[in-house]
Design a protein around this motif. Structure first.
Motif, PDB file in Angstrom:
ATOM      1  N   SER A  40      -5.508   6.121 -13.042  1.00  0.00           N
ATOM      2  CA  SER A  40      -5.276   6.619 -11.683  1.00  0.00           C
ATOM      3  C   SER A  40      -5.826   8.027 -11.505  1.00  0.00           C
ATOM      4  CB  SER A  40      -3.780   6.598 -11.353  1.00  0.00           C
ATOM      5  OG  SER A  40      -3.064   7.546 -12.132  1.00  0.00           O
TER       6      SER A  40
ATOM      7  N   THR B 137      -4.045  -4.811  -6.251  1.00  0.00           N
ATOM      8  CA  THR B 137      -5.366  -4.146  -6.238  1.00  0.00           C
ATOM      9  C   THR B 137      -6.463  -5.062  -6.763  1.00  0.00           C
ATOM     10  OG1 THR B 137      -5.087  -3.192  -8.458  1.00  0.00           O
ATOM     11  CG2 THR B 137      -4.289  -1.889  -6.588  1.00  0.00           C
TER      12      THR B 137
ATOM     13  N   PRO C  74      -9.817   5.581 -10.537  1.00  0.00           N
ATOM     14  CA  PRO C  74      -8.916   4.730  -9.741  1.00  0.00           C
ATOM     15  C   PRO C  74      -9.558   3.443  -9.245  1.00  0.00           C
ATOM     16  CG  PRO C  74      -9.522   6.738  -8.544  1.00  0.00           C
ATOM     17  CD  PRO C  74      -9.973   6.919  -9.949  1.00  0.00           C
TER      18      PRO C  74
ATOM     19  N   TYR D 183       2.158   1.592  -3.383  1.00  0.00           N
ATOM     20  CA  TYR D 183       1.051   1.906  -4.304  1.00  0.00           C
ATOM     21  C   TYR D 183       0.832   3.413  -4.465  1.00  0.00           C
ATOM     22  CZ  TYR D 183      -3.696   2.051  -6.195  1.00  0.00           C
ATOM     23  OH  TYR D 183      -4.786   2.325  -6.967  1.00  0.00           O
ATOM     24  N   GLN D 184       1.322   4.196  -3.514  1.00  0.00           N
ATOM     25  CA  GLN D 184       1.124   5.641  -3.606  1.00  0.00           C
ATOM     26  C   GLN D 184       1.774   6.217  -4.863  1.00  0.00           C
ATOM     27  OE1 GLN D 184      -1.098   6.874  -1.321  1.00  0.00           O
ATOM     28  NE2 GLN D 184      -1.036   4.686  -0.799  1.00  0.00           N
TER      29      GLN D 184
ATOM     30  N   LYS E 133      -0.942   5.687  -7.357  1.00  0.00           N
ATOM     31  CA  LYS E 133      -2.091   6.537  -7.041  1.00  0.00           C
ATOM     32  C   LYS E 133      -1.861   7.981  -7.456  1.00  0.00           C
ATOM     33  CE  LYS E 133      -4.906   8.017  -3.080  1.00  0.00           C
ATOM     34  NZ  LYS E 133      -5.112   7.869  -1.616  1.00  0.00           N
ATOM     35  N   TYR E 134      -0.660   8.495  -7.233  1.00  0.00           N
ATOM     36  CA  TYR E 134      -0.373   9.894  -7.540  1.00  0.00           C
ATOM     37  C   TYR E 134       0.304  10.089  -8.895  1.00  0.00           C
ATOM     38  CZ  TYR E 134      -1.660  10.792  -2.702  1.00  0.00           C
ATOM     39  OH  TYR E 134      -2.356  10.886  -1.524  1.00  0.00           O
TER      40      TYR E 134
ATOM     41  N   ASN F  46       0.834  -1.203   0.000  1.00  0.00           N
ATOM     42  CA  ASN F  46       0.000   0.000   0.000  1.00  0.00           C
ATOM     43  C   ASN F  46       0.870   1.255   0.000  1.00  0.00           C
ATOM     44  OD1 ASN F  46      -2.665   1.324   0.236  1.00  0.00           O
ATOM     45  ND2 ASN F  46      -1.823   2.073   2.153  1.00  0.00           N
TER      46      ASN F  46
END
Length: 372
Positions: free
Chosen positions: A153, A269, A157, A75-76, A79-80, A72
């Protein structure tokens, strides 16, 4: 017996659901494709293993993707939108735009192959998905995993796992999907066309190309610059010849590290609840349509260019307009040599292929500007 029952209740077997079992089988199948069939192992191996980890019964799956879990945290970067531009940086550092510069008409073939993106977008809207979701599905047609991840993303997302798996799976299956489409839309005579050798491109041209492309794209489609800008910076570093050690680390260590991070985290995910539903089926079907339609669009436009050039352009090179570099170009070379062993189309196909990388990034920028 009570002791044994209590012991069994603490095992992963007792905690596993049917859907988790299905997803574990899917992960094992992807591992088989990566290891045994060697279908894009650098991508499928981490994706499949991330899928395996997240679908193992609790507390294993909960421990890796919860707030403080390792995957996780990694994963940022997805995500960003950090990892995809870094992948483009590495692609730029390992790409030769010489064939595209030598034959600028290749840009048209790269653009034609992006028709699959917008065709799938329309199909997704007709199936009831909103604009953000339809755009994220359509980008699969570019056969560019990092671009699909970047756009999804930003826009949808919640669909990232299925879209990333679909995009990378179709990239891995380029040698399986493209040849039948190429043969369907071309004649044997067209597939046997030999093309003349490309002119030599000067170092000055190769240095100016990434600078000019960056300026033009920034002025016309600013939202595409995170991907295109990194692609062109990587290429400029390569072509300048001034920082060879930097270039080697960008296209080597950086590429592999970011690929691992993307693969594991995207695979993680795809838990059973998020993956096994009707929306995922739509994504898989529309993604295949997008990729197939993009390949067909490139070949059909290649046939038009073949006619206009009076038979000097082999229309198969249009299939390389999707941005799966260099797999799509190798497919064209392979099919061409099957028809004529003395036919060498690889460098001619690389022009549309690298044009497709730019085209998919620009298409993502257009969709991002429309729906973000």
């Amino acid at each position: 017996m009570e002791f044994l029952n209590n012991l069994f209740a603490t095992t992963g077997i007792a905690m596993m659901t049917v859907n988790q079992g299905i997803m574990i089988l899917v992960a094992l199948f992807l591992l088989f494709l990566a290891i045994k069939k060697q279908y894009e192992p650098y991508l499928l191996l981490p994706i499949a293993f991330g899928m395996l980890l997240v679908n193992l019964p609790a507390p294993v799956s909960e421990g890796i993707m919860d707030k403080d879990g390792l995957l996780n945290i990694l994963y940022q970067g997805v995500k960003y939108g950090v990892y995809p531009p870094l992948i483009f940086l590495a692609i730029g550092a390992s790409t030769d735009f010489g064939p595209l510069i030598a034959n600028p008409k290749s840009l048209l073939l790269g653009a034609a192959a992006q028709l699959g993106i917008f065709g799938a977008f329309v199909g997704a809207v007709l199936l009831g998905l909103n604009g953000n979701e339809a755009a994220s599905i359509g980008i699969i047609g570019g056969a560019d995993g990092p671009t699909a991840i970047y756009l999804t993303s930003k826009l949808a997302p919640h669909m990232l796992g299925p879209i990333a798996v679909a995009a990378y799976s179709y990239m891995a299956l380029v040698p399986v999907i493209q040849p039948p489409i190429i043969r369907l839309f071309t004649t044997k005579e067209e597939r046997q066309i030999k093309m003349t050798q490309l002119r030599t491109v000067s170092k000055r041209e190769k240095i100016l190309f990434p600078i000019v492309v960056t300026i033009v794209v920034t002025l016309i489609i600013p939202s595409a610059i995170p991907l295109v800008g990194m692609l062109m910076f990587g290429n400029l570093a390569k072509e300048s010849g001034l920082v060879p050690n930097l270039v080697e680390h960008i296209k080597g260590a950086l590429m592999y590290i970011i690929t691992i991070f993307i693969g594991l985290t995207v695979g993680a995910t795809t838990n059973a609840e998020a993956f096994l539903n009707l929306a995922t089926i739509k994504i898989i079907i529309l993604g295949l349509f997008a990729f197939s339609f993009g390949t067909a669009g490139g070949v059909i436009f290649g046939k038009v260019m073949c006619k206009l050039s009076k038979g000097t352009i082999n229309p198969m090179i249009g299939a390389a307009g999707v941005s799966a570099v260099p797999m799509a170009a190798r497919v064209v070379q392979k099919v061409g040599q099957e028809e004529n062993p003395s036919n060498f189309l690889l460098m001619h196909a690389m022009g549309p292929n690298v044009a497709g990388v730019i085209g998919s990034a620009v298409a993502a920028g257009v969709l991002l500007a429309m729906f973000k």
